[in-house]
Design an enzyme around this catalytic site. Sequence first.
Site, PDB file in Angstrom:
ATOM      1  N   HIS A 184      -9.675   1.574   4.522  1.00 37.58           N
ATOM      2  CA  HIS A 184      -8.429   1.769   5.268  1.00 37.58           C
ATOM      3  C   HIS A 184      -8.695   2.749   6.414  1.00 37.58           C
ATOM      4  O   HIS A 184      -9.480   3.680   6.278  1.00 37.58           O
ATOM      5  CB  HIS A 184      -7.333   2.303   4.335  1.00 37.58           C
ATOM      6  N   ASN A 192       0.877  -1.175   0.000  1.00 35.09           N
ATOM      7  CA  ASN A 192       0.000   0.000   0.000  1.00 35.09           C
ATOM      8  C   ASN A 192       0.910   1.219   0.000  1.00 35.09           C
ATOM      9  O   ASN A 192       1.452   1.590   1.039  1.00 35.09           O
ATOM     10  CB  ASN A 192      -0.891  -0.026   1.257  1.00 35.09           C
ATOM     11  N   GLU A 221      -5.859  -4.516  10.451  1.00 31.64           N
ATOM     12  CA  GLU A 221      -4.847  -3.493  10.659  1.00 31.64           C
ATOM     13  C   GLU A 221      -5.154  -2.713  11.936  1.00 31.64           C
ATOM     14  O   GLU A 221      -5.938  -1.750  11.909  1.00 31.64           O
ATOM     15  CB  GLU A 221      -4.821  -2.521   9.471  1.00 31.64           C
ATOM     16  N   GLY A 252       2.104   2.517  10.686  1.00 32.35           N
ATOM     17  CA  GLY A 252       3.089   3.578  10.511  1.00 32.35           C
ATOM     18  C   GLY A 252       3.766   4.006  11.803  1.00 32.35           C
ATOM     19  O   GLY A 252       4.443   5.030  11.846  1.00 32.35           O
ATOM     20  N   LYS A 257       0.157   4.205  -0.302  1.00 39.38           N
ATOM     21  CA  LYS A 257      -0.492   5.426   0.207  1.00 39.38           C
ATOM     22  C   LYS A 257      -0.212   6.570  -0.777  1.00 39.38           C
ATOM     23  O   LYS A 257      -0.060   6.315  -1.974  1.00 39.38           O
ATOM     24  CB  LYS A 257      -0.027   5.730   1.629  1.00 39.38           C
ATOM     25  N   GLU A 287      -7.139   5.152   7.502  1.00 39.45           N
ATOM     26  CA  GLU A 287      -6.906   6.572   7.175  1.00 39.45           C
ATOM     27  C   GLU A 287      -8.120   7.163   6.467  1.00 39.45           C
ATOM     28  O   GLU A 287      -8.418   8.349   6.614  1.00 39.45           O
ATOM     29  CB  GLU A 287      -5.626   6.695   6.333  1.00 39.45           C
TER      30      GLU A 287
HETATM   31  P1  PGA Z   1       2.499   0.421   7.587  1.00 40.44           P
HETATM   32  O1  PGA Z   1       1.079   0.665   6.899  1.00 40.44           O
HETATM   33  O2  PGA Z   1       3.033  -0.891   7.074  1.00 40.44           O
HETATM   34  O3  PGA Z   1       3.345   1.591   7.147  1.00 40.44           O
HETATM   35  O4  PGA Z   1       2.277   0.403   9.070  1.00 40.44           O
HETATM   36  C1  PGA Z   1       0.187  -0.399   6.675  1.00 40.44           C
HETATM   37  C2  PGA Z   1      -1.093   0.144   6.089  1.00 40.44           C
HETATM   38  O5  PGA Z   1      -1.526   1.227   6.507  1.00 40.44           O
HETATM   39  O6  PGA Z   1      -1.708  -0.477   5.194  1.00 40.44           O
END
Ligand code: PGA
Length: 248
Positions: A95, A10, A166, A172, A12, A97
């Site tokens: 997601h 991903n 998740e 992150g 982003k 976010e």
């Molecule tokens: P990350 O993100 O591996 O940077 O923690 C995972 C995601 O948000 O899909």
Amino acid sequence: MSKHKLIAGNWKMNGSLAGNDALVRAVVAGLGGARCTVALCVPAPYLAQLQLLRHGSALELGAQDVSAHAQGAYTGEVSAAMLKEFGARYAIVGHSERRQYHGETDQLVADKAKAALAQGITPIVCVGETLAEREGGRTEEVVKRQLAAVIHTLAHCAGEIVVAYEPVWAIGTGRTATPEQAQQVHAVLRAQLQAATGHAERVHILYGGSMNAANAASLLAQPDIDGGLIGGASLKAPDFLQIIQAAG
Ligand code: PGA
């Protein structure tokens, strides 16, 4: 569980034409021999570029979101049919976010999953609890509620999704769920899918949240962890390739 794992990157809101070129070439060059399915979920404008870069390789493409609507007066939205035309096999929906910054509700996420499936795109449905919810002992309740909306809306097609667990506090942050914490939630989600579909063993349930080259193998060794949704580590070819190796 003997099905092949799925490793999805991903990106982003990251990338550039020049940067993507180098990253995808390195990933494709390192894919040889991987038995797992590998996908990159990229910003929609880059799908065309990645279609060319992936050509002839086993790399699959995905989007990071999709409109719940098929077409029409929805300024700024991208439909599943459009993503399909540019080679997307997957679309991330829900997601954290998007739930957090764009106010996406459980029902909207379910409608997006339905719109994706209608075009033959597999939705990667993200669920996960916040730190406050975990500390309040509400993890199970939250992820089950999020998945229930999707199961209810998709009805007999519910077994065609990919689920990504998740935990929001792990995304992150460098703070990963332990393999045991992740497995516990994956087992809950598997049981919920089993009750709804009768063939939950076929559904991929991915873990996401600071999965990296160092911790991937122990997470992927859990019986109900069928792959990973990888954010930060998917932006560095050597790290992403190490995770792919760990997935077999
Ligand atoms: P990350 O993100 O591996 O940077 O923690 C995972 C995601 O948000 O899909």
